[in-house]
Design an enzyme around this catalytic site. Structure first.
Site, PDB file in Angstrom:
ATOM      1  N   GLY A   1       1.084  -0.066  -5.041  1.00 44.08           N
ATOM      2  CA  GLY A   1      -0.164  -0.814  -5.088  1.00 44.08           C
ATOM      3  C   GLY A   1      -0.912  -0.532  -6.366  1.00 44.08           C
TER       4      GLY A   1
ATOM      5  N   GLY B   1       1.107  -1.248   5.656  1.00 44.27           N
ATOM      6  CA  GLY B   1       1.758  -2.134   6.611  1.00 44.27           C
ATOM      7  C   GLY B   1       0.914  -3.358   6.877  1.00 44.27           C
TER       8      GLY B   1
ATOM      9  N   CYS C   1       0.802  -1.216   0.000  1.00 42.02           N
ATOM     10  CA  CYS C   1       0.000   0.000   0.000  1.00 42.02           C
ATOM     11  C   CYS C   1       0.838   1.271   0.000  1.00 42.02           C
ATOM     12  CB  CYS C   1      -0.915   0.052   1.237  1.00 42.02           C
ATOM     13  SG  CYS C   1      -1.987  -1.357   1.389  1.00 42.02           S
TER      14      CYS C   1
ATOM     15  N   TYR D   1      14.144  -2.332  -2.733  1.00 44.12           N
ATOM     16  CA  TYR D   1      13.149  -2.662  -3.755  1.00 44.12           C
ATOM     17  C   TYR D   1      11.966  -1.712  -3.833  1.00 44.12           C
ATOM     18  CZ  TYR D   1      10.011  -5.587  -6.548  1.00 44.12           C
ATOM     19  OH  TYR D   1       9.181  -6.048  -7.528  1.00 44.12           O
TER      20      TYR D   1
END
Length: 499
Positions: free
Chosen positions: A57, A133, A31, A272
């Site tokens: 996302g 999270g 997210c 990443y």
């Protein structure tokens, strides 16, 4: 933000997943969040911010606003550009306060009622919340709440926060919000709004990122600085681990209800997840990734002719590897940017072409050459198998694979969509076994200490690690209540509905 529907089970057949599709072979952040207070164009600015966070996302997007009288919400499946590109959607979102969200789901279906921001009418008025999270006690709390009579409408752990705020007996909203936070474990960056306030919170270890910006005197809370850059906002500072910040018309409250803990931000933001043009924790993500490539060249040199990145994730590290090794950098693989998630193909012969939908070999560059392929991570290895094979078919004489992070040996429970441990290549194979599996002439990873050196430290402090690095070490920094004593969590009920 996670779906509480099982244990990272991909909705595909095992055969297709293992051999033909790259689902599960790419790490996915779940997210991104964005919130702004007091701006007359709050919804339009939030949509632009979410567009910059699209990499965090790509399954759904939502925006909730408040216009001084009513709350307004638009939540859609698909990309931000699909949901909010036309002016009509923005017109339906009047107001001077807004929060927005882009999401991936870890498991199960993406359905509209899981799309955030989630909203509830509480005792003091409406409350909308967006979450980046994963709560490692979300399922435990949810079951307890349901036993106590709560009615849950989604399969998202974020909904737990709505119930906890609603049930708090504290008199003020801020106190109720903090009261709810005290029940949570895991990783979170929350952005929420009421009819008077914009509120943000970051977990006590700072695992998930959250930054404060400012546009024309109006405060912004968001996951990354790249969302500030796209709207011309100024980056003020990072929200500190454990900090709760509340904006209202007459003041700004900054609260630290959890005391001071040694921060442990997620190292994967640098490896990443974050966009290369973002600054996370004071570090340029692009420069860190280049430095990781340089460190990799020092630790794992290769007798080769040129360096080839696996696009786009391996590009900064490959530039660093090239500069440190003196080997020329070439685009030996061309990525098609107009392909979405790989779908299951109808026949094996067509499925085998799937990798070429996203990547194709640049034969003129690699033919007859000894190449060093650079990527930032190796998860299950299925995509790497296809890429190595593609390089050999294009005429590469030797293919040496270098990974600019350590081997991933443990799954994540803090908001990264990782396979179970028995699906992680490094958890089931030694280095030589991994090399044989992907078909490379040699294989090497950046060391754990190499990651920390790239971040400016002498190495990893084993007593007080500077980052959350459990995917490499198995050392989880928080309790994992949902995992204790339960091998396979019971799947929650899911009402099928049109959306």
């Amino acid at each position: 933000m996670a779906d509480l529907m099982g244990d990272h089970v991909a909705p595909k057949s095992a055969e297709a997943d293992d051999f033909y599709d790259d689902y599960g072979d790419t790490l996915r952040e779940e997210c991104g969040v964005f919130g702004i207070y007091g701006h007359p164009d709050a919804a339009a600015i939030t949509a632009l911010g979410l567009h910059a966070l699209q990499h965090r996302g790509q399954e759904a997007a939502g925006i909730t606003t408040y216009d001084g009288r009513r709350f307004h919400s638009e939540r859609r499946l698909g990309l931000v550009s699909d949901a909010f590109s036309d002016g009509e959607a923005i017109k339906r979102l009047p107001g001077h306060i807004a929060v927005g969200h882009v999401r991936y789901s870890t498991t199960g279906e993406t359905i509209l009622r899981n799309v955030q921001p989630l909203f509830a009418e509480l005792d003091g008025g409406g409350f909308a919340i967006a979450h980046n999270g994963n709560l490692t006690n979300g399922l435990t709390l949810r079951r307890q709440l349901i036993r106590d009579g709560a009615i849950c409408q989604s399969t998202s752990d974020t909904e737990v926060m709505l119930h906890l705020v609603a049930r708090s007996k504290r008199p003020r909203f801020t106190e109720r919000f903090i009261d709810a936070l005290r029940s949570l474990e895991g990783a979170y960056a929350f952005v929420g709004l009421t009819n008077k306030k914009l509120v943000g919170a970051r977990d006590p270890l700072g695992i998930r990122p959250l930054v404060l910006g400012e546009l024309d005197g109006h405060p912004i809370l968001t996951s990354e600085t790249c969302a500030l850059d796209i709207i011309g906002a100024r980056h003020v500072r990072d929200i500190e681990p454990g900090e709760v910040i509340v904006f209202s018309s007459d003041k700004v409250e900054t609260l630290r209800p959890f005391g001071s803990l040694p921060p442990r931000p997620c190292i994967f933001e640098y490896i990443y997840f974050a966009r290369p043009d973002s600054v996370v924790g004071g570090h340029s993500v692009y420069q860190v990734r280049k430095t990781m490539g340089m460190q990799l060249a020092a630790e794992a040199p290769a007798n080769a002719d040129l360096v080839v990145p696996v696009p786009d994730s391996g590009v900064p590290a490959a530039i660093g590897y090239s500069q440190a090794s003196g080997l020329p950098y070439e685009l030996g693989i061309i990525r098609n940017h107009y392909v979405g998630r790989t779908f299951i193909q109808p026949t094996q012969s067509v499925r085998d072409q799937g990798v070429r939908m996203k990547h194709s070999a640049n034969r003129a560059v690699v033919e007859g050459k000894r190449i060093v392929l650079i990527d930032d991570s190796l998860v299950r290895g299925t995509t790497s198998v296809k890429i190595v094979r593609m390089m050999r078919e294009a005429g590469a004489r030797e293919v040496h694979f270098r990974i600019s992070s350590p081997p991933i040996t443990h799954p994540d429970y803090y908001g990264i969509d990782t396979p179970d441990r028995d699906k992680l290549l490094a958890a089931t194979h030694d280095l030589e076994g991994m090399r044989r599996y992907i078909g490379a002439d040699s294989l090497a990873f950046l060391s754990i200490d190499g990651i920390y050196k790239s971040m400016g430290y002498e190495g990893r402090d084993p007593l007080r690690p500077q980052f959350t690095d459990h995917c490499f070490t198995g050392e989880y920094p928080t309790l994992l209540s949902d995992r204790e004593g339960e091998v396979a969590p019971r799947q929650l009920s899911l009402l099928a509905e049109a959306s």
